[in-house]
Scaffold this motif. Structure first.
Motif, mmCIF file in Angstrom:
data_model
loop_
_atom_site.group_PDB
_atom_site.id
_atom_site.type_symbol
_atom_site.label_atom_id
_atom_site.label_comp_id
_atom_site.label_asym_id
_atom_site.label_seq_id
_atom_site.Cartn_x
_atom_site.Cartn_y
_atom_site.Cartn_z
ATOM 1 N N SER A 129 43.988 50.313 26.708
ATOM 2 C CA SER A 129 43.721 50.951 25.412
ATOM 3 C C SER A 129 42.641 50.213 24.633
ATOM 4 O O SER A 129 42.857 49.067 24.225
ATOM 5 C CB SER A 129 45.009 50.978 24.581
ATOM 6 N N PRO A 130 41.494 50.836 24.433
ATOM 7 C CA PRO A 130 40.441 50.160 23.677
ATOM 8 C C PRO A 130 40.804 49.907 22.209
ATOM 9 O O PRO A 130 40.325 48.950 21.613
ATOM 10 C CB PRO A 130 39.232 51.093 23.796
ATOM 11 N N THR A 131 41.653 50.745 21.635
ATOM 12 C CA THR A 131 42.001 50.516 20.232
ATOM 13 C C THR A 131 43.272 49.668 20.155
ATOM 14 O O THR A 131 44.181 49.806 20.970
ATOM 15 C CB THR A 131 42.235 51.842 19.469
ATOM 16 N N LYS A 132 43.288 48.787 19.170
ATOM 17 C CA LYS A 132 44.450 47.908 18.969
ATOM 18 C C LYS A 132 44.927 48.073 17.529
ATOM 19 O O LYS A 132 44.100 48.094 16.613
ATOM 20 C CB LYS A 132 44.077 46.429 19.147
ATOM 21 N N VAL A 133 46.229 48.158 17.374
ATOM 22 C CA VAL A 133 46.768 48.207 16.018
ATOM 23 C C VAL A 133 46.912 46.774 15.524
ATOM 24 O O VAL A 133 47.655 45.985 16.085
ATOM 25 C CB VAL A 133 48.127 48.929 15.993
ATOM 26 N N LEU A 134 46.140 46.424 14.483
ATOM 27 C CA LEU A 134 46.189 45.066 13.931
ATOM 28 C C LEU A 134 47.424 44.870 13.082
ATOM 29 O O LEU A 134 48.179 43.930 13.264
ATOM 30 C CB LEU A 134 44.960 44.826 13.044
ATOM 31 N N THR A 135 47.597 45.763 12.113
ATOM 32 C CA THR A 135 48.745 45.654 11.214
ATOM 33 C C THR A 135 49.195 47.052 10.813
ATOM 34 O O THR A 135 48.414 47.998 10.894
ATOM 35 C CB THR A 135 48.366 44.948 9.885
ATOM 36 N N THR A 136 50.428 47.152 10.376
ATOM 37 C CA THR A 136 50.852 48.398 9.738
ATOM 38 C C THR A 136 51.524 48.026 8.427
ATOM 39 O O THR A 136 52.062 46.932 8.288
ATOM 40 C CB THR A 136 51.879 49.173 10.592
ATOM 41 N N TYR A 137 51.433 48.903 7.481
ATOM 42 C CA TYR A 137 52.128 48.649 6.215
ATOM 43 C C TYR A 137 52.521 49.962 5.573
ATOM 44 O O TYR A 137 51.964 51.015 5.884
ATOM 45 C CB TYR A 137 51.261 47.812 5.277
ATOM 46 N N ILE A 138 53.490 49.876 4.695
ATOM 47 C CA ILE A 138 53.939 51.056 3.975
ATOM 48 C C ILE A 138 53.100 51.155 2.706
ATOM 49 O O ILE A 138 53.024 50.205 1.926
ATOM 50 C CB ILE A 138 55.441 50.955 3.666
ATOM 51 N N PRO A 139 52.413 52.252 2.531
ATOM 52 C CA PRO A 139 51.490 52.331 1.393
ATOM 53 C C PRO A 139 52.231 52.321 0.058
ATOM 54 O O PRO A 139 53.338 52.836 -0.052
ATOM 55 C CB PRO A 139 50.776 53.664 1.598
ATOM 56 N N LYS A 140 51.589 51.710 -0.916
ATOM 57 C CA LYS A 140 52.154 51.732 -2.262
ATOM 58 C C LYS A 140 52.010 53.142 -2.812
ATOM 59 O O LYS A 140 50.978 53.766 -2.680
ATOM 60 C CB LYS A 140 51.368 50.778 -3.164
ATOM 61 N N ARG A 141 53.069 53.629 -3.385
ATOM 62 C CA ARG A 141 52.980 54.942 -3.989
ATOM 63 C C ARG A 141 52.610 54.809 -5.444
ATOM 64 O O ARG A 141 52.847 53.791 -6.072
ATOM 65 C CB ARG A 141 54.304 55.688 -3.825
#
Ligand code: FAD
Ligand code: AMP
Lengths: 335, 268
Positions: free
Chosen positions: B229-241
């Motif tokens: 997979s050429p793309t890598k997920v660096l981080t994930t976060y829950i967006p501030k509403r």
């Protein structure tokens, strides 16, 4: 994470692909130029705008005014109508010729058909519907931020070992720069050989949406839910949309009732929009609907039920009957 | 099942297992999805893809196969398609496939489909509701070296040589002729999916999917999973509403006036 820089250094410059549809360059193109300019400046490279089309040569000057340093243009009858195969093949050839490091593509229906094909031809990474783009100067990686699960999770994605890095961006998500008429740029007319014996034949392009504004590019959307109660009441929504210069969206309930066409459906099984202003009229706010519109800049909800879910994500809430409220709104607005 | 026969019409539908969003609620504090339990379902758009395959088969005969790359439990969704009338189901399952991005997934699906040998039409959904990318259809078509059309809302004509489709656009639709073999991705407008019959459900209960791993489909491990997979997920976060809703009170007239003031939209 250890920072490595082991991608191919032959790739250079930032490109945006011109989103062209039957003689018109769509606004997402200028928005891509806006963010593309930022990325190119940060990397200290040139920004190229690459367009295929027919009779579009006179538009090149606009692309420069909005930020492009170099415009690559192929003006040819074969590009008059969007042919997924011919367009993808041509862009692929151009990418191989000039080796841009970053390519931004508008997430329109045509763009979303082409981008994955091109990325697959190049065996490189593609990130869909980015809402944030930046550069990590150390690695020169494009930092791509995109929503997943209908915006309930945000992910930062990179493509560290492959070039070019390709991203799509939805209309209205990025900002175009102000026109700078003093900008100068270069125009290049590349020559490529492509096989025009396509397995696709575009027979006709039919326009059915009568509205002036198309939903995915609209600044303002008036969206209607089952709270409208019957088809006849749609006139109210149409009038409000008309006076506000808005496009009309709808919940699935309204589409499934046959009151309005599927082209208008917003949500998980419809389309995703991100207008400046979204006015939800009689929509309960089911999660499948919210997925399609929660990234709108400002959300106004009108619903007679103060407990309706839609108020959870609205900025401004109006508890009331749309059949009473909307006529007042139109009247005062017109006055 | 080994391979498909080339003397009949073969349609392959790609289906994906996704988290069931009709099972989710919104957390009122954080405004994020709460997934109740471990529900999974067939990607909603893929239901329309299966239905379109069934419709063509009913008209022209032939063979309908559903294929999915995923974890073992995705066999459940494949069986659901058996209950609807699908002839064969194939699950591509291997630890090596885990963590695949859309390029790697398209590669793996292409190798699975190549093992089936022959096909006339491949149908995918417009997009999967978890990743929302819509990449697989066009990327897979490229890997198989066949043409594709996305967002198909109607098949006007279908014969052994070509099909004529309506492809949705932002302001209407395009009418496009495409030579087979080919791939389409479909939107909800294309049909009204059927429900399984009792007989179908019985058949599904006694059915089993063909399960192939990386070795079976001759997949190059360098092109699968995280490595492929050429793309890598660096981080994930829950967006501030954004902050809470502001209600406007009053009579409809007052509400309308206050709303216009707030939005500062004045007559142009
Ligand atoms: C797999 C799947 C995919 C789906 N995809 C989508 C999608 O893409 N888009 C989508 O929209 N939905 C989708 N849905 C459906 C979704 O779950 C909801 O059923 C739908 O959004 C409800 O539409 P609604 O809000 O118009 O109707 P309702 O839920 O019936 O809400 C009507 C609202 O109007 C209010 N109301 C009634 N009368 C008035 C009045 N006179 N004045 C003011 N308010 C009034 C009521 O209080 C209520 O809140 C999907 C569902 C599933 C299972
Ligand atoms: N893992 C998978 N297995 C089979 N089909 C898939 C898979 N992922 C995606 N698809 C197909 O590709 C379509 C688009 O998905 P996506 O590109 O992930 O948004 C889906 O509607 C499916 O038809």
């Amino acid at each position: 994470m250890k920072k490595e820089n082991n991608h191919d250094d032959k790739y250079y410059h930032v490109w945006i692909l011109v989103d062209y549809n039957l003689g018109v360059i769509s606004s997402v193109t200028y928005e891509l130029l806006g963010v593309g300019r930022y990325l190119a400046d940060k990397l200290g490279v040139k920004l190229g705008a690459v367009g295929l089309g027919f009779n579009i040569e006179n538009k090149t000057i606009d692309l420069i005014k909005y930020g492009a340093d170099i415009v690559y243009i192929i003006d040819d009858k074969n590009y008059e109508k969007f042919n997924d195969e011919i367009y993808s093949e041509s862009y692929f050839r151009l990418i191989e010729m000039y080796k841009p490091e970053i390519i931004l593509i508008g997430a329109t229906i045509y763009g979303r058909s082409m981008a994955p094909k091109i990325a697959s031809m190049l065996n490189t990474g593609l990130t869909a519907d980015c809402t944030g783009l930046d550069i990590d100067l150390e690695t020169k990686n494009l930092i791509q931020i995109r929503p997943a699960f209908g915006g309930n999770l945000m992910a930062t994605i990179i493509c560290p070992y492959k070039r070019p890095q390709i991203a799509t961006v939805r209309p209205k998500v990025m900002k175009a720069k102000k026109v700078d008429t003093s900008r100068k740029g270069k125009v290049i007319k590349p020559k490529i050989n492509i096989n025009i014996n396509s397995k696709l034949v575009i027979i006709d392009c039919v326009k059915t949406l009568s509205e002036v504004v198309n939903l995915s590019e609209a600044e303002v959307i008036v969206s209607v839910g089952r709270g409208i109660e019957k088809k006849e009441n749609l006139i109210l929504i149409e009038e409000l949309a008309k006076v506000l210069g808005a496009a009309i969206g709808a919940s699935r309930a309204v589409v499934d009732s046959g009151w309005i066409g599927y082209e208008h459906q917003i949500g998980q099984t419809g389309i995703t929009v991100s207008p400046k202003l979204y006015i939800a009229c009689g929509i309960s706010g089911a999660v499948q609907h919210l997925i399609g519109m929660s990234s709108a800049n400002k959300i106004v909800a009108i619903n007679k039920d103060p407990e309706a879910e839609i108020f959870q994500i609205a900025d401004i809430g109006i508890v009331g009957d749309i059949n009473e409220f909307i006529p007042e709104l139109i009247r005062i607005y017109k006055a | 099942m080994e391979t498909l026969r080339s003397d009949e019409l073969n349609i392959i539908v790609c289906i994906k297992q996704v988290p069931d969003t009709s099972n989710v609620d919104i957390n009122k504090e954080t405004n994020t999805l709460i997934r109740n339990g471990i529900g999974s379902t067939i990607n909603p758009f893929d239901v329309y893809a299966v239905e379109e395959g069934l419709k063509i088969k009913e008209k022209l005969g032939g063979n309908l196969t559903t294929i999915s790359m995923g974890i073992k439990s995705a066999e459940k969704q494949l069986k659901e398609t058996t209950a609807l009338g699908v002839d064969n189901t194939v699950l591509l399952n291997d630890k090596l496939f885990a963590g695949s991005d859309t390029l790697a997934t398209a590669y793996i699906l292409s190798m699975g489909i190549k093992k089936l040998k022959t096909y006339d039409l491949i149908i995918c959904g417009k997009q999967a509701i978890d990743g929302d990318t819509g990449h697989i259809g066009p990327s897979l078509a490229e890997k198989l070296n066949i043409p594709h059309l996305t967002c198909v809302k109607k098949i006007e004509e279908f014969n052994e040589k070509f099909l004529i489709c309506q492809r949705m656009t932002e302001n209407g639709y395009d009418v496009v002729k495409m030579y087979l073999p080919a791939l389409i991705t479909v939107v909800k407008d294309i049909n009204k999916p059927r429900f399984p019959t009792l007989k179908g459900k019985m058949k599904a209960r006694n059915s089993a999917s063909t399960i192939w791993d990386a070795y079976d489909i001759l997949a190059n491990r360098e092109k699968c999973g995280l490595i492929g997979s050429p793309t890598k997920v660096l981080t994930t976060y829950i967006p501030k509403r954004k902050s809470k809703v502001e209600f406007i009170n009053g009579t409809p007239k007052e509400q309308a006036q206050k709303l216009l003031d707030k939005l500062r939209i004045s007559k142009k």
